[in-house]
Design a protein around this motif. Structure first.
Motif, PDB file in Angstrom:
ATOM      1  N   GLN A  67       0.837  -1.203   0.000  1.00 51.67           N
ATOM      2  CA  GLN A  67       0.000   0.000   0.000  1.00 51.67           C
ATOM      3  C   GLN A  67       0.867   1.248   0.000  1.00 51.67           C
ATOM      4  O   GLN A  67       2.047   1.202   0.314  1.00 51.67           O
ATOM      5  CB  GLN A  67      -0.837   0.018   1.271  1.00 51.67           C
ATOM      6  N   CYS A 125      -3.972  12.635   0.942  1.00 47.11           N
ATOM      7  CA  CYS A 125      -4.849  11.706   0.230  1.00 47.11           C
ATOM      8  C   CYS A 125      -4.851  11.980  -1.277  1.00 47.11           C
ATOM      9  O   CYS A 125      -4.665  11.076  -2.075  1.00 47.11           O
ATOM     10  CB  CYS A 125      -6.253  11.784   0.815  1.00 47.11           C
ATOM     11  N   LYS A 157     -12.089   5.644   0.743  1.00 49.91           N
ATOM     12  CA  LYS A 157     -11.224   4.463   0.822  1.00 49.91           C
ATOM     13  C   LYS A 157      -9.976   4.695   1.678  1.00 49.91           C
ATOM     14  O   LYS A 157      -9.313   3.756   2.082  1.00 49.91           O
ATOM     15  CB  LYS A 157     -10.798   4.030  -0.582  1.00 49.91           C
ATOM     16  N   CYS A 158      -9.670   5.977   1.891  1.00 46.16           N
ATOM     17  CA  CYS A 158      -8.440   6.284   2.622  1.00 46.16           C
ATOM     18  C   CYS A 158      -8.653   6.081   4.126  1.00 46.16           C
ATOM     19  O   CYS A 158      -9.577   6.623   4.708  1.00 46.16           O
ATOM     20  CB  CYS A 158      -8.033   7.723   2.321  1.00 46.16           C
ATOM     21  N   GLU A 190      -3.178   5.543   0.762  1.00 46.05           N
ATOM     22  CA  GLU A 190      -4.344   4.700   1.029  1.00 46.05           C
ATOM     23  C   GLU A 190      -4.575   4.601   2.528  1.00 46.05           C
ATOM     24  O   GLU A 190      -5.650   4.251   2.995  1.00 46.05           O
ATOM     25  CB  GLU A 190      -4.102   3.290   0.482  1.00 46.05           C
ATOM     26  N   ARG A 191      -3.507   4.885   3.254  1.00 48.54           N
ATOM     27  CA  ARG A 191      -3.593   4.788   4.700  1.00 48.54           C
ATOM     28  C   ARG A 191      -2.751   5.917   5.277  1.00 48.54           C
ATOM     29  O   ARG A 191      -1.633   6.142   4.807  1.00 48.54           O
ATOM     30  CB  ARG A 191      -2.976   3.437   5.093  1.00 48.54           C
TER      31      ARG A 191
END
Ligand code: ARG
Length: 573
Positions: free
Chosen positions: A112, A324, A360-361, A330-331
């Motif tokens: 990721q 983001c 989604k983040c 993504e994280r």
């Protein structure tokens, strides 16, 4: 090879073949008691309940269908419906022999893009113990994510833009330019304290300071120039400290509060278009239904003051958006003190209610408790001052030097100094990392420098002792030693060694470095039992080679584990 994940996958697959359409998970865990096996699946009971079946019957049905011959020597139903699994010697032998230095841990199957915000001190003051935990924990996590093959972006969200700078600028303006300016900047800590004293005592001075913040933030040239000088000195301090502590943050990772200045007006505009703003006493706020104060009244997140100024939260919203959308994370992990948890809950909620961040983040506050003194109060000097981190490091190294000199008085002084340097810094870091970050922890020199227990010195010496076996036998640690597992102690060590990979992967879920520390400590213990029961150098032939192989993988695992925690072990101590 990740044994736990493999078993989990195989059993879950069997569950799905037998009961398609059911949400069933094997939930494989490391067995608590090795007498009953090495791993245990405890997901059967849940499925049995949903199917209205006897869980033991269901477990038997699954065991009959399972094909684990390649891995397990025993698969048994136990208790109310657990499945206990013992790994076969053949599998253990094969797995250990296929490990080389590079594959101790499998790479992430789904790499990721991860942003980690850590350390992030407020500038113009030297870093003090309040910054220690976030810096150390964040760095261990960053190293681990990196190592597993994720794309990791470190962000040092320095506080470089707040009201304290107005105060410092005003104080500097009062001094004649030239050598006095230089002197003031050379000792930022004293300068900060003197400025703060003035600020608290003199309303006119305070007034002027506030005006200077506004000037600074709207681009006044003189204020900007002075501000830059403070920042430069401050950052030099930070980088020196990172170097001393072995922290991987560099100047490339700096994304301080001021970096977001030009983006703040747009954040407000966006919140406004998305109908999230409300005015309250002239300030612009976001009210979300899930946040209430003690009297059950709505709790605002203030994003713009009545005088137009922006706040800590506004900058954080801009930072989330940047991380983001621009960095494509993504994280996003925030390794920050637990006392800021309401701030992050609110900021994350506002970000998710708006279009600042994609749904989604994942936004995660990796919080940690306070560092306490032995007296049960937040850690301070005797006189009640905060302790500078650089002084703390020096003290750790000095104390370690005494320890090393007591243990090894005959070593040359230069060598004792090198060892003390490693032990002193490692002890400070490890003491922090080995505690569950969610709790407060008591800073105690004696326990962190102890040679017994879950401490840095214990693990560093455990590693060095294995290295010395090879050195004394004049054998290379880089050769290949073929392993054949015979005794129970060898078997126990093999099982433990294979768990390293799953422990490291586990760190990416809950972000708890203490789990890795505990693992390394337990590994050292299992190794000691092996070493006592199974002579290495005095054995012969294939047995000797095999035992050397177990020593070698243990050493590599300890080294890699410590390195993930930010500690580089010495081969000779
Ligand atoms: N500078 C802040 C402090 O010292 C910590 C910043 C943490 N990161 C963030 N994105 N808010 O309290």
């Amino acid at each position: 090879m990740n044994v736990k994940a493999t078993l989990d996958h195989l059993i879950t697959q069997t569950l799905h073949t037998l009961y398609p359409g059911e949400e069933a998970k094997a939930n494989v865990q490391i067995a608590k008691n090795p007498l009953f096996g090495d791993y245990q699946s405890n997901g059967i009971m849940g499925l049995a309940k949903r199917l209205g079946r006897n869980p033991r019957d269901l477990a038997h049905e699954i065991v009959n269908k399972l094909k684990l011959d390649e891995i397990a020597s025993k698969v048994e139903v136990a208790g109310p419906g657990f499945i206990n699994i013992s790994l076969s010697t053949k599998f253990l032998t094969y797995s250990l022999n296929s490990l080389d230095g590079q594959t101790l841990v499998s790479q992430a199957t789904q790499p990721q893009k991860i942003v980690i915000d850590y350390s992030s001190p407020n500038l113009a003051k030297e870093m003090h113990v309040g910054h220690l935990r976030g810096t150390i924990i964040g760095d261990a996590l960053a190293r681990t994510f990196d190592y597993l093959g994720h794309t990791l972006i470190r962000q040092n969200h320095f506080g470089d833009w707040g009201t304290q700078f107005g105060m410092l600028i005003t104080f500097l303006q009062e001094l004649p330019e030239g050598s006095e300016h230089e002197e003031a900047l050379a000792n930022l800590e004293t300068f900060y304290r003197a400025a703060k004293e003035r600020f608290d005592a003199d309303t006119q001075f305070a007034e002027k300071s506030r005006a200077n913040v506004v000037k600074l933030q709207s681009g006044d040239e003189q204020c900007q120039k002075m501000w830059q000088r403070f920042i430069k000195v401050s950052i030099t301090h930070c980088q020196a400290l990172y170097k001393r502590l072995g922290i991987t943050l560099t100047e490339q990772d700096m994304a301080p509060e001021s970096f977001y200045n030009s983006k703040l007006a747009n954040i407000i505009k966006l919140l406004d278009t998305e109908n999230l703003l409300k005015e309250s006493d002239g300030a612009r706020c976001v009210f979300l239904p899930e946040f209430k104060n003690r009297d059950e009244e709505p709790l605002p997140l203030i994003v713009q003051k009545s005088d137009g100024g922006y706040l800590y939260a506004t900058t954080d919203l801009a930072a989330i958006n940047y991380r983001c959308q621009t960095l494509q994370a993504e994280r996003i992990l925030y390794v920050v003190d637990a006392r800021q948890s309401l701030h992050f809950q609110q900021v994350f909620a506002v970000a998710h209610h708006s279009s600042l961040v994609s749904s989604k983040c994942s936004l995660e506050h990796i919080s940690y408790g306070t560092m306490m003194g032995k007296d049960g109060k937040p850690f301070k000097t005797r006189s009640g001052d905060t302790i500078k981190l650089i002084d703390l490091c020096e003290e750790g190294v000095e104390r370690a030097f005494k320890l090393v000199s007591g243990k090894n008085p005959d070593l040359p002084k230069a060598q004792r100094e090198i060892i003390a340097n490693t032990i002193g810094i490692a002890a400070i870091k490890y003491a922090d990392l080995s505690k569950n970050r969610n709790s407060d922890y008591v800073f105690d020199w004696d326990s962190m420098l102890s040679m017994e227990g879950n401490t840095a010195p214990y693990l560093l010496y455990a590693f060095a002792r294995i290295c010395s076996i090879f050195r004394r036998a004049e054998l290379s640690m880089d050769d290949t030693y073929s392993i054949e597992i015979q005794s129970t102690e060898e078997r126990a060590l093999a099982v433990k060694l294979l768990q390293f990979s799953e422990v490291v992967h586990g760190l990416t879920e809950e972000c708890l470095p203490n789990q890795l520390c505990l693992y390394l400590y337990e590994l050292a213990g299992v190794y000691m039992k092996f070493y006592e029961a199974c002579p290495v150098i005095k054995s012969e032939g294939a047995e000797k080679i095999s035992r050397l192989g177990l020593c070698q993988i243990t050493a590599r695992t300890l080294k890699q584990g410590l390195e993930l925690l930010g500690i580089t072990p010495l081969e000779q101590m």
